[in-house]
Design an enzyme around this catalytic site. Sequence first.
Site, PDB file in Angstrom:
ATOM      1  N   ARG A  26       0.992  -1.136   0.003  1.00 37.93           N
ATOM      2  CA  ARG A  26      -0.176  -0.164  -0.021  1.00 37.93           C
ATOM      3  C   ARG A  26       0.800   1.229  -0.106  1.00 37.93           C
ATOM      4  O   ARG A  26       0.588   2.214   0.605  1.00 37.93           O
ATOM      5  CB  ARG A  26      -0.948   0.198   1.499  1.00 37.93           C
ATOM      6  CG  ARG A  26      -1.985  -1.039   1.030  1.00 37.93           C
ATOM      7  CD  ARG A  26      -3.256  -0.467   0.386  1.00 37.93           C
ATOM      8  NE  ARG A  26      -4.298  -1.530   0.065  1.00 37.93           N
ATOM      9  CZ  ARG A  26      -5.296  -1.435   0.759  1.00 37.93           C
ATOM     10  NH1 ARG A  26      -5.592  -0.203   1.865  1.00 37.93           N
ATOM     11  NH2 ARG A  26      -6.302  -2.072   0.777  1.00 37.93           N
ATOM     12  N   ARG A  30      -3.607   6.835   0.612  1.00 39.34           N
ATOM     13  CA  ARG A  30      -3.956   7.885   1.301  1.00 39.34           C
ATOM     14  C   ARG A  30      -3.236   8.458   2.166  1.00 39.34           C
ATOM     15  O   ARG A  30      -3.491   9.786   2.606  1.00 39.34           O
ATOM     16  CB  ARG A  30      -5.619   7.483   2.005  1.00 39.34           C
ATOM     17  CG  ARG A  30      -6.762   7.622   0.916  1.00 39.34           C
ATOM     18  CD  ARG A  30      -7.893   6.939   1.790  1.00 39.34           C
ATOM     19  NE  ARG A  30      -7.587   5.406   2.303  1.00 39.34           N
ATOM     20  CZ  ARG A  30      -8.283   4.782   2.923  1.00 39.34           C
ATOM     21  NH1 ARG A  30      -9.459   5.152   2.861  1.00 39.34           N
ATOM     22  NH2 ARG A  30      -8.111   3.343   2.972  1.00 39.34           N
ATOM     23  N   ARG A  39      -6.937  11.056  -6.630  1.00 40.20           N
ATOM     24  CA  ARG A  39      -8.125  10.124  -6.323  1.00 40.20           C
ATOM     25  C   ARG A  39      -8.962  11.066  -6.547  1.00 40.20           C
ATOM     26  O   ARG A  39     -10.164  10.758  -7.348  1.00 40.20           O
ATOM     27  CB  ARG A  39      -8.068   9.666  -5.102  1.00 40.20           C
ATOM     28  CG  ARG A  39      -9.391   8.566  -4.877  1.00 40.20           C
ATOM     29  CD  ARG A  39      -9.065   8.224  -3.480  1.00 40.20           C
ATOM     30  NE  ARG A  39     -10.137   7.195  -2.991  1.00 40.20           N
ATOM     31  CZ  ARG A  39     -11.540   7.456  -3.112  1.00 40.20           C
ATOM     32  NH1 ARG A  39     -11.938   8.669  -3.532  1.00 40.20           N
ATOM     33  NH2 ARG A  39     -12.487   6.811  -2.691  1.00 40.20           N
ATOM     34  N   ASP A  76      -6.869  -3.114  -7.491  1.00 41.12           N
ATOM     35  CA  ASP A  76      -7.379  -3.752  -6.436  1.00 41.12           C
ATOM     36  C   ASP A  76      -7.463  -5.333  -6.379  1.00 41.12           C
ATOM     37  O   ASP A  76      -8.084  -5.681  -7.577  1.00 41.12           O
ATOM     38  CB  ASP A  76      -8.603  -2.998  -6.000  1.00 41.12           C
ATOM     39  CG  ASP A  76      -8.906  -3.409  -4.318  1.00 41.12           C
ATOM     40  OD1 ASP A  76      -8.354  -2.590  -3.461  1.00 41.12           O
ATOM     41  OD2 ASP A  76      -9.931  -4.207  -4.139  1.00 41.12           O
ATOM     42  N   TYR A 152     -14.892 -11.824   0.235  1.00 40.91           N
ATOM     43  CA  TYR A 152     -15.416 -10.778  -0.028  1.00 40.91           C
ATOM     44  C   TYR A 152     -16.423 -11.011  -0.918  1.00 40.91           C
ATOM     45  O   TYR A 152     -17.521 -10.500  -0.791  1.00 40.91           O
ATOM     46  CB  TYR A 152     -14.466  -9.607  -0.614  1.00 40.91           C
ATOM     47  CG  TYR A 152     -13.427  -9.031   0.279  1.00 40.91           C
ATOM     48  CD1 TYR A 152     -13.876  -7.928   1.106  1.00 40.91           C
ATOM     49  CD2 TYR A 152     -12.258  -9.474   0.357  1.00 40.91           C
ATOM     50  CE1 TYR A 152     -12.985  -7.290   1.833  1.00 40.91           C
ATOM     51  CE2 TYR A 152     -11.323  -8.952   1.265  1.00 40.91           C
ATOM     52  CZ  TYR A 152     -11.524  -7.916   1.988  1.00 40.91           C
ATOM     53  OH  TYR A 152     -10.646  -7.379   2.947  1.00 40.91           O
TER      54      TYR A 152
HETATM   55  O1  CP3 Z   1       0.105   0.494  -3.218  1.00 44.09           O
HETATM   56  C1  CP3 Z   1      -0.426  -0.712  -3.242  1.00 44.09           C
HETATM   57  O2  CP3 Z   1      -0.150  -1.474  -2.549  1.00 44.09           O
HETATM   58  C2  CP3 Z   1      -1.078  -0.956  -4.426  1.00 44.09           C
HETATM   59  C3  CP3 Z   1      -2.454  -0.999  -4.410  1.00 44.09           C
HETATM   60  C4  CP3 Z   1      -3.439  -2.038  -3.589  1.00 44.09           C
HETATM   61  C5  CP3 Z   1      -4.573  -1.390  -3.280  1.00 44.09           C
HETATM   62  N1  CP3 Z   1      -5.215  -2.619  -2.892  1.00 44.09           N
HETATM   63  C6  CP3 Z   1      -5.320  -0.191  -3.258  1.00 44.09           C
HETATM   64  C7  CP3 Z   1      -6.573   0.321  -2.612  1.00 44.09           C
HETATM   65  C8  CP3 Z   1      -3.344  -3.262  -3.505  1.00 44.09           C
HETATM   66  C9  CP3 Z   1      -2.182  -4.244  -3.684  1.00 44.09           C
HETATM   67  C10 CP3 Z   1      -4.493  -3.718  -2.752  1.00 44.09           C
HETATM   68  C11 CP3 Z   1      -4.693  -4.924  -2.370  1.00 44.09           C
HETATM   69  C12 CP3 Z   1      -5.972  -5.222  -1.609  1.00 44.09           C
HETATM   70  N2  CP3 Z   1      -7.364  -4.930  -1.525  1.00 44.09           N
HETATM   71  C13 CP3 Z   1      -6.155  -6.179  -0.424  1.00 44.09           C
HETATM   72  C14 CP3 Z   1      -5.001  -7.304  -0.204  1.00 44.09           C
HETATM   73  C15 CP3 Z   1      -3.872  -6.407   0.764  1.00 44.09           C
HETATM   74  C16 CP3 Z   1      -4.317  -5.995   2.317  1.00 44.09           C
HETATM   75  O3  CP3 Z   1      -4.382  -4.746   2.414  1.00 44.09           O
HETATM   76  O4  CP3 Z   1      -5.045  -6.777   2.971  1.00 44.09           O
HETATM   77  C17 CP3 Z   1      -7.463  -6.454   0.140  1.00 44.09           C
HETATM   78  C18 CP3 Z   1      -8.161  -7.149   1.101  1.00 44.09           C
HETATM   79  C19 CP3 Z   1      -8.123  -5.139  -0.847  1.00 44.09           C
HETATM   80  C20 CP3 Z   1      -9.761  -4.974  -0.697  1.00 44.09           C
HETATM   81  C21 CP3 Z   1      -9.864  -3.609  -0.352  1.00 44.09           C
HETATM   82  N3  CP3 Z   1      -9.742  -2.541  -1.196  1.00 44.09           N
HETATM   83  C22 CP3 Z   1     -10.200  -3.127   0.893  1.00 44.09           C
HETATM   84  C23 CP3 Z   1     -10.769  -4.034   2.322  1.00 44.09           C
HETATM   85  C24 CP3 Z   1     -10.525  -1.772   0.912  1.00 44.09           C
HETATM   86  C25 CP3 Z   1     -11.158  -0.781   1.808  1.00 44.09           C
HETATM   87  C26 CP3 Z   1     -10.120  -0.600   3.066  1.00 44.09           C
HETATM   88  C27 CP3 Z   1      -9.112   0.755   2.537  1.00 44.09           C
HETATM   89  O5  CP3 Z   1      -8.031   0.590   3.011  1.00 44.09           O
HETATM   90  O6  CP3 Z   1      -9.555   1.541   2.281  1.00 44.09           O
HETATM   91  C28 CP3 Z   1      -9.824  -1.141  -0.582  1.00 44.09           C
HETATM   92  C29 CP3 Z   1      -9.715   0.052  -0.897  1.00 44.09           C
HETATM   93  C30 CP3 Z   1      -8.426   0.231  -1.570  1.00 44.09           C
HETATM   94  N4  CP3 Z   1      -7.341  -0.394  -2.241  1.00 44.09           N
HETATM   95  C31 CP3 Z   1      -7.679   1.393  -1.268  1.00 44.09           C
HETATM   96  C32 CP3 Z   1      -6.283   1.410  -1.965  1.00 44.09           C
HETATM   97  C33 CP3 Z   1      -5.399   2.683  -2.112  1.00 44.09           C
HETATM   98  C34 CP3 Z   1      -8.397   2.850  -0.629  1.00 44.09           C
HETATM   99  C35 CP3 Z   1      -9.400   3.487  -1.536  1.00 44.09           C
HETATM  100  C36 CP3 Z   1      -9.405   4.995  -1.341  1.00 44.09           C
HETATM  101  O7  CP3 Z   1      -8.556   5.667  -1.978  1.00 44.09           O
HETATM  102  O8  CP3 Z   1     -10.208   5.467  -0.853  1.00 44.09           O
END
Ligand code: CP3
Length: 343
Positions: A26, A30, A39, A76, A152
């Site tokens: 990540r 944010r 974003r 994602d 999910y």
């Molecule tokens: O920089 C990176 O790592 C690359 C991008 C990336 C994202 N999600 C962007 C993201 C990666 C590799 C993921 C993987 C992901 N997504 C996982 C596995 C890794 C982990 O964190 O456990 C999972 C379970 C998800 C599913 C997911 N996506 C959830 C549960 C959420 C909401 C929680 C949160 O952090 O907001 C997301 C949204 C998400 N994916 C965001 C980002 C940058 C936040 C969205 C936003 O900008 O509002």
Amino acid sequence: MRSEEKLLVRALNGETLSRPPFWMMRQAGRYLPEYRATRQDAGSFLDLCYNPELATKVTLQPIERFGMDAAILFADILLIPDGMGQTLDYREGEGPILEPVRSVADLSALSLDGLHTRVAPVYETVARLAAELPKEVTLIGFAGAPWTVATYMVEGRGSRDHAIVKQWAYGDPDGFGQLIDLLVTATVEYLDKQVEAGAEVVQLFDTWAGALSETAFQRWCIDPVRRIAGALRQKHPGLPIIGFPRGVGAGYRTFARQAGVNGVSLDWTVPLDWARDELQGEVTVQGNLDPRLLVVGGPAMESEARRILETLGQGPFIFNLGHGIVPETPPENVGRLAEILRG
Ligand code: CP3
């Protein structure tokens, strides 16, 4: 520079490096003001994932600021269900919400036919990144592992106890196995296309592997990951693959021996001596600073980062966090950590 010469790939091929490569899960997100601005420009989170120009931009932001050795594609893990036709929405403060799939009958609503058309912008992002990244930086593609994506899809949202998906997986393994099989096929195709477009390494995120009992961990985590790794290597011999079965404790050893991956990403609960003695002879290890220490910063963060480097840096190792960067992380702490890691 050829992939095999880059630090991350060398580490995944078993080399012990005097300066181990680093990146952070990540790393685009944010906690960075420039991410929040882009974003905003994109509209929604999904619009950002499917916009190659802006997704490329946010992937590069942390590299430009901190100089990580690897960039991870901005996307994602839930784009696969979205591409197969499951309704997906990200709500502010709530995370992802999906129209749940809870039976074999529900699976007929999903299809692989539209997947690649829907996610085509992701492949385009990979191609742009392959062209634009600094030459020594490795490009990582990724997908969720089938079990985590299924949690999910079945729960319809993030869950604490995974009661609904376990009811299905434990109560009707043959039916649930059809969902896992579909996800194995979709994931192989999706990652194959990322590699074709220029991804040099792939990581499979199994964030909820630690929710499973031993037998279920074998069947719903290790086996599908091994099938995916095997199929990808048939098409791309030598492709470096990292697995992240988060929270599985001693199960990490079984995973390292059986999943057919080059690298295993460790959550922050894994003891370093144990990882060195039990895992590092088998695979390259990646990890595992607690992301909360990156929020705290200062001597607490620095001494723990140095302990990780000293203990795991004696063998094949990639420095990373034990899970993703959290939004309240001060960017200057990430900068300080990068300074330490660059040596
Ligand atoms: O920089 C990176 O790592 C690359 C991008 C990336 C994202 N999600 C962007 C993201 C990666 C590799 C993921 C993987 C992901 N997504 C996982 C596995 C890794 C982990 O964190 O456990 C999972 C379970 C998800 C599913 C997911 N996506 C959830 C549960 C959420 C909401 C929680 C949160 O952090 O907001 C997301 C949204 C998400 N994916 C965001 C980002 C940058 C936040 C969205 C936003 O900008 O509002």
